[in-house]
Design a protein around this motif. Structure first.
Motif, short mmCIF file in Angstrom:
data_model
loop_
_atom_site.label_atom_id
_atom_site.label_comp_id
_atom_site.label_asym_id
_atom_site.label_seq_id
_atom_site.Cartn_x
_atom_site.Cartn_y
_atom_site.Cartn_z
N SER B 86 48.06 38.81 38.08
CA SER B 86 47.53 39.58 39.20
C SER B 86 46.94 40.89 38.69
O SER B 86 47.62 41.69 38.02
CB SER B 86 48.63 39.88 40.21
N ALA B 87 45.68 41.11 38.98
CA ALA B 87 44.97 42.28 38.47
C ALA B 87 43.56 42.25 39.05
O ALA B 87 43.20 41.34 39.80
CB ALA B 87 44.89 42.26 36.94
N VAL B 88 42.79 43.26 38.67
CA VAL B 88 41.37 43.24 39.00
C VAL B 88 40.61 42.87 37.74
O VAL B 88 40.85 43.46 36.67
CB VAL B 88 40.88 44.60 39.52
N TYR B 89 39.74 41.92 37.84
CA TYR B 89 38.96 41.47 36.69
C TYR B 89 37.51 41.91 36.89
O TYR B 89 36.89 41.61 37.90
CB TYR B 89 39.06 39.94 36.55
N PHE B 90 37.01 42.63 35.88
CA PHE B 90 35.64 43.13 35.95
C PHE B 90 34.77 42.42 34.94
O PHE B 90 35.11 42.32 33.76
CB PHE B 90 35.59 44.64 35.66
N CYS B 91 33.64 41.96 35.42
CA CYS B 91 32.60 41.45 34.55
C CYS B 91 31.65 42.61 34.24
O CYS B 91 31.49 43.53 35.07
CB CYS B 91 31.86 40.32 35.26
N ALA B 92 31.04 42.58 33.08
CA ALA B 92 30.10 43.63 32.71
C ALA B 92 29.05 43.06 31.78
O ALA B 92 29.23 41.97 31.22
CB ALA B 92 30.84 44.79 32.02
N SER B 93 27.96 43.80 31.63
CA SER B 93 26.93 43.35 30.70
C SER B 93 26.26 44.55 30.05
O SER B 93 26.33 45.68 30.55
CB SER B 93 25.89 42.49 31.42
N SER B 94 25.59 44.30 28.94
CA SER B 94 24.84 45.33 28.25
C SER B 94 23.85 44.67 27.32
O SER B 94 23.95 43.47 27.01
CB SER B 94 25.77 46.24 27.43
N GLN B 95 22.90 45.44 26.88
CA GLN B 95 22.14 45.03 25.72
C GLN B 95 23.02 45.44 24.54
O GLN B 95 23.59 46.52 24.55
CB GLN B 95 20.78 45.76 25.67
N TYR B 96 23.17 44.59 23.56
CA TYR B 96 24.16 44.80 22.51
C TYR B 96 24.13 46.22 21.95
O TYR B 96 23.09 46.69 21.48
CB TYR B 96 23.91 43.79 21.37
N GLY B 97 25.28 46.88 22.02
CA GLY B 97 25.40 48.23 21.48
C GLY B 97 24.97 49.32 22.43
O GLY B 97 25.06 50.50 22.09
N ASN B 98 24.52 48.97 23.60
CA ASN B 98 24.05 49.97 24.55
C ASN B 98 24.95 50.06 25.77
O ASN B 98 26.01 49.43 25.83
CB ASN B 98 22.61 49.66 24.96
N THR B 99 24.55 50.84 26.73
CA THR B 99 25.36 51.13 27.91
C THR B 99 25.83 49.86 28.61
O THR B 99 25.05 48.93 28.80
CB THR B 99 24.57 52.00 28.90
N ILE B 100 27.08 49.87 28.99
CA ILE B 100 27.69 48.72 29.67
C ILE B 100 27.67 48.95 31.17
O ILE B 100 28.05 50.03 31.64
CB ILE B 100 29.14 48.53 29.18
N TYR B 101 27.26 47.95 31.91
CA TYR B 101 27.21 48.03 33.36
C TYR B 101 28.20 47.03 33.94
O TYR B 101 28.25 45.87 33.53
CB TYR B 101 25.79 47.73 33.86
N PHE B 102 28.97 47.52 34.92
CA PHE B 102 30.06 46.73 35.46
C PHE B 102 29.73 46.13 36.82
O PHE B 102 28.96 46.70 37.60
CB PHE B 102 31.32 47.60 35.62
N GLY B 103 30.36 44.99 37.09
CA GLY B 103 30.35 44.44 38.42
C GLY B 103 31.37 45.14 39.30
O GLY B 103 32.04 46.09 38.85
N GLU B 104 31.51 44.68 40.53
CA GLU B 104 32.37 45.34 41.50
C GLU B 104 33.81 44.87 41.44
O GLU B 104 34.65 45.39 42.14
CB GLU B 104 31.81 45.15 42.90
N GLY B 105 34.09 43.88 40.62
CA GLY B 105 35.48 43.47 40.44
C GLY B 105 35.88 42.27 41.27
O GLY B 105 35.32 42.03 42.35
N SER B 106 36.85 41.55 40.78
CA SER B 106 37.47 40.44 41.51
C SER B 106 38.97 40.69 41.54
O SER B 106 39.61 40.77 40.49
CB SER B 106 37.18 39.10 40.82
N TRP B 107 39.49 40.82 42.77
CA TRP B 107 40.92 41.12 42.93
C TRP B 107 41.70 39.81 42.99
O TRP B 107 41.58 39.04 43.94
CB TRP B 107 41.12 41.89 44.24
N LEU B 108 42.47 39.56 41.96
CA LEU B 108 43.26 38.33 41.89
C LEU B 108 44.72 38.64 42.21
O LEU B 108 45.33 39.50 41.57
CB LEU B 108 43.15 37.70 40.50
N THR B 109 45.25 37.93 43.17
CA THR B 109 46.67 38.08 43.52
C THR B 109 47.33 36.71 43.37
O THR B 109 46.90 35.75 44.02
CB THR B 109 46.86 38.59 44.95
N VAL B 110 48.34 36.64 42.55
CA VAL B 110 49.07 35.40 42.35
C VAL B 110 50.41 35.53 43.06
O VAL B 110 51.16 36.48 42.81
CB VAL B 110 49.27 35.10 40.86
N VAL B 111 50.69 34.58 43.94
CA VAL B 111 51.93 34.65 44.74
C VAL B 111 52.86 33.48 44.41
O VAL B 111 52.43 32.50 43.80
CB VAL B 111 51.63 34.69 46.24
#
Lengths: 112, 111
Positions: B86-111
């Protein structure tokens, strides 16, 4: 592996300048320093990036001393909407090993 | 237009299930990442792909398997989910070695 250290939290009044420092003692020659802002329930948002000396954009300034073992994010005249967590990221730019180490974040609270 | 988009935003599932989180970027970047943010708000990298090739694979249980069908997509599949996932998982992308841009996140809850 570049490790970063930053204060856990800071408080500031509206209208003041806020400086958040990140230590990165073992930064390598080709490492860049990047700062991100994160609001609750959102992804980290890029603020500013630098390699040495000073970088300024429309929202912040980044000061990096000659030894590059630390960097300071400066936010001029903060407002309530600047309340967020600020992360410092050091990454290696170049061929070979590619490390991406975030600091643990500084929670900035702006007080009216 | 969302530069880095991930789905689903929220996911609640039972222990032992298998689930996937999808990520797409329309920035033309050649490198994509998965980060995990735990309850203490620490952001830790899990995986990174450059041109569909795995370049970073941190100490992550092998129940987590990334898949990159092309440069614009990096999906995360998780088998046999545990409470500790259970956590928030963020995807991100960049051109190699440059600024990383993030997605808005996926909130995973395991019950």
């Amino acid at each position: 592996l570049a490790k970063t250290t930053q204060p856990i939290s800071m408080d500031s009044y509206e209208g003041q300048e806020v400086n958040i420092t990140c230590s990165h003692n073992n930064i390598a020659t080709n490492d860049y320093i990047t700062w991100y802002q994160q609001f609750p329930s959102q992804g980290p948002r890029f603020i500013i990036q630098g390699y040495k000396t000073k970088v300024t954009n429309e929202v912040a300034s980044l000061f990096i001393p000659a030894d590059r073992k630390s960097s300071t994010l400066s936010l001029p005249r903060v407002s309530l909407s600047d309340t967020a967590v600020y992360y410092c990221l050091v990454f290696f730019s170049g061929a070979g090993s590619y490390q991406l180490t975030f600091g643990k974040g500084t929670k900035l609270s702006v007080i009216p | 237009d969302t530069a880095v988009s991930q789905t689903p935003k929220y996911l609640v599932t039972q222990m032992g299930n298998d689930k996937s989180i999808k990520c797409e970027q329309n920035l033309g970047h050649d490198t994509m990442y998965w980060y995990k943010q735990d309850s203490k708000k620490f952001l830790k990298i899990m995986f990174s792909y450059n041109n569909k090739e795995l370049i970073i694979n941190e100490t992550v249980p092998n129940r987590f398997s990334p898949k990159s069908p092309d440069k614009a997509h990096l999906n995360l599949h998780i088998n046999s989910l545990e409470l500790g996932d259970s956590a928030v998982y963020f995807c991100a992308s960049s051109q190699y070695g440059n600024t990383i841009y993030f997605g808005e996140g996926s909130w995973l809850t395991v019950v």
